[in-house]
Design an enzyme around this catalytic site. Sequence first.
Site, PDB file in Angstrom:
ATOM      1  N   ASN A  98      -0.851  11.178  -6.528  1.00 36.58           N
ATOM      2  CA  ASN A  98      -1.692  10.020  -6.879  1.00 36.58           C
ATOM      3  C   ASN A  98      -3.074  10.426  -7.403  1.00 36.58           C
ATOM      4  O   ASN A  98      -3.755   9.628  -8.049  1.00 36.58           O
ATOM      5  CB  ASN A  98      -1.866   9.063  -5.686  1.00 36.58           C
ATOM      6  N   ASP A 127       5.309   0.744  -2.009  1.00 43.38           N
ATOM      7  CA  ASP A 127       5.295   0.823  -3.480  1.00 43.38           C
ATOM      8  C   ASP A 127       5.245  -0.577  -4.091  1.00 43.38           C
ATOM      9  O   ASP A 127       5.725  -1.541  -3.493  1.00 43.38           O
ATOM     10  CB  ASP A 127       6.560   1.562  -3.929  1.00 43.38           C
TER      11      ASP A 127
HETATM   12  C1  FPP Z   1       1.876   2.022  -4.588  1.00 45.12           C
HETATM   13  O1  FPP Z   1       1.731   0.974  -5.496  1.00 45.12           O
HETATM   14  C2  FPP Z   1       0.782   2.072  -3.678  1.00 45.12           C
HETATM   15  C3  FPP Z   1      -0.166   3.048  -3.614  1.00 45.12           C
HETATM   16  C4  FPP Z   1      -0.205   4.196  -4.509  1.00 45.12           C
HETATM   17  C5  FPP Z   1      -1.245   3.041  -2.657  1.00 45.12           C
HETATM   18  C6  FPP Z   1      -0.961   2.350  -1.377  1.00 45.12           C
HETATM   19  C7  FPP Z   1      -2.186   1.643  -0.986  1.00 45.12           C
HETATM   20  C8  FPP Z   1      -2.229   0.472  -0.327  1.00 45.12           C
HETATM   21  C9  FPP Z   1      -1.047  -0.200   0.227  1.00 45.12           C
HETATM   22  C10 FPP Z   1      -3.512  -0.246  -0.129  1.00 45.12           C
HETATM   23  C11 FPP Z   1      -4.466   0.350   0.817  1.00 45.12           C
HETATM   24  C12 FPP Z   1      -3.931   1.168   1.915  1.00 45.12           C
HETATM   25  C13 FPP Z   1      -4.458   1.170   3.150  1.00 45.12           C
HETATM   26  C14 FPP Z   1      -3.922   2.089   4.175  1.00 45.12           C
HETATM   27  C15 FPP Z   1      -5.532   0.269   3.508  1.00 45.12           C
HETATM   28  P1  FPP Z   1       1.651   1.349  -7.032  1.00 45.12           P
HETATM   29  O2  FPP Z   1       0.244   1.245  -7.457  1.00 45.12           O
HETATM   30  O3  FPP Z   1       2.315   2.655  -7.264  1.00 45.12           O
HETATM   31  O4  FPP Z   1       2.484   0.187  -7.657  1.00 45.12           O
HETATM   32  P2  FPP Z   1       3.338   0.282  -8.994  1.00 45.12           P
HETATM   33  O5  FPP Z   1       4.449   1.259  -8.739  1.00 45.12           O
HETATM   34  O6  FPP Z   1       3.833  -1.119  -9.136  1.00 45.12           O
HETATM   35  O7  FPP Z   1       2.417   0.719 -10.066  1.00 45.12           O
END
Ligand code: FPP
Length: 247
Positions: free
Chosen positions: A66, A18
């Site tokens: 998501n 996250d």
């Molecule tokens: C949470 O950060 C992350 C995600 C919803 C997606 C996870 C994806 C990655 C780590 C990148 C690509 C993955 C792979 C396997 C190559 P957020 O966007 O919810 O952050 P926030 O809570 O600060 O908005």
Amino acid sequence: MVADCLSPLPRHLAIIMDGNGRWAQGRGMGRLVGHNAGAESVREIVEACRELGIAALTLYAFSEENWLRPRAEVRALMALLKRFLQKERALMLKQGIRLNAIGELTRLPNGTLEVLKKVMEDTREGSAMTLTLALSYGGRQEIVRAARMLAAKTLSGIIEPANITEELMASHMYTAGLPEPDLLIRTSGELRISNFLLWQSAYTEFYFTPTPWPAFRKPELMEALRDFAARERRFGKTGEQVEKVSN
Ligand code: FPP
């Protein structure tokens, strides 16, 4: 050889990655920059786990919820995932990493799904570590899916309701065949499980860190593993009972 302060290691480590968006926005950049940096963390953490000898690593890469994000962000995340898999395929093969995926995979765009299936197929003999990506995944949805499969088998007379045990439920989860997670890490300061591995985490240890995912690298992983190694896992027993067994 793993240092004493890291022993025991989790056999199965699960991570809620996250904070990509907040990490980028805090630097005055767009959320996609954060996801790209997050993919770098994925690469580093996968390699570190493989080096340490952790048998299973499960990453929450895209939740069922998501899909509700802005379309452009969903599209960018799916494209990033596809690029990541194309780029990392060779390394996974070389390092004996078997790629696995859990979730409602049919919802993924065709291009991403095709690459995912291909890399899973190509790496299926990998025996050093199983890397599971949770994609379009929801823990409640997974439990409902298992319940439906068992209900259908009961209706057709293959099983009796009385024979539905915890083991039978577990064998109808996406994670059948994987050990239950010993440790679950969540980055970026939120203190919740967000529909991840609900069934599987009954006895899992939790580690929450304020570090956002793009900044979570090998040193931060080591810190979490040291913290886990120092814990006493009792599985409902008393401390004395656990000590007797391990002595
Ligand atoms: C949470 O950060 C992350 C995600 C919803 C997606 C996870 C994806 C990655 C780590 C990148 C690509 C993955 C792979 C396997 C190559 P957020 O966007 O919810 O952050 P926030 O809570 O600060 O908005």
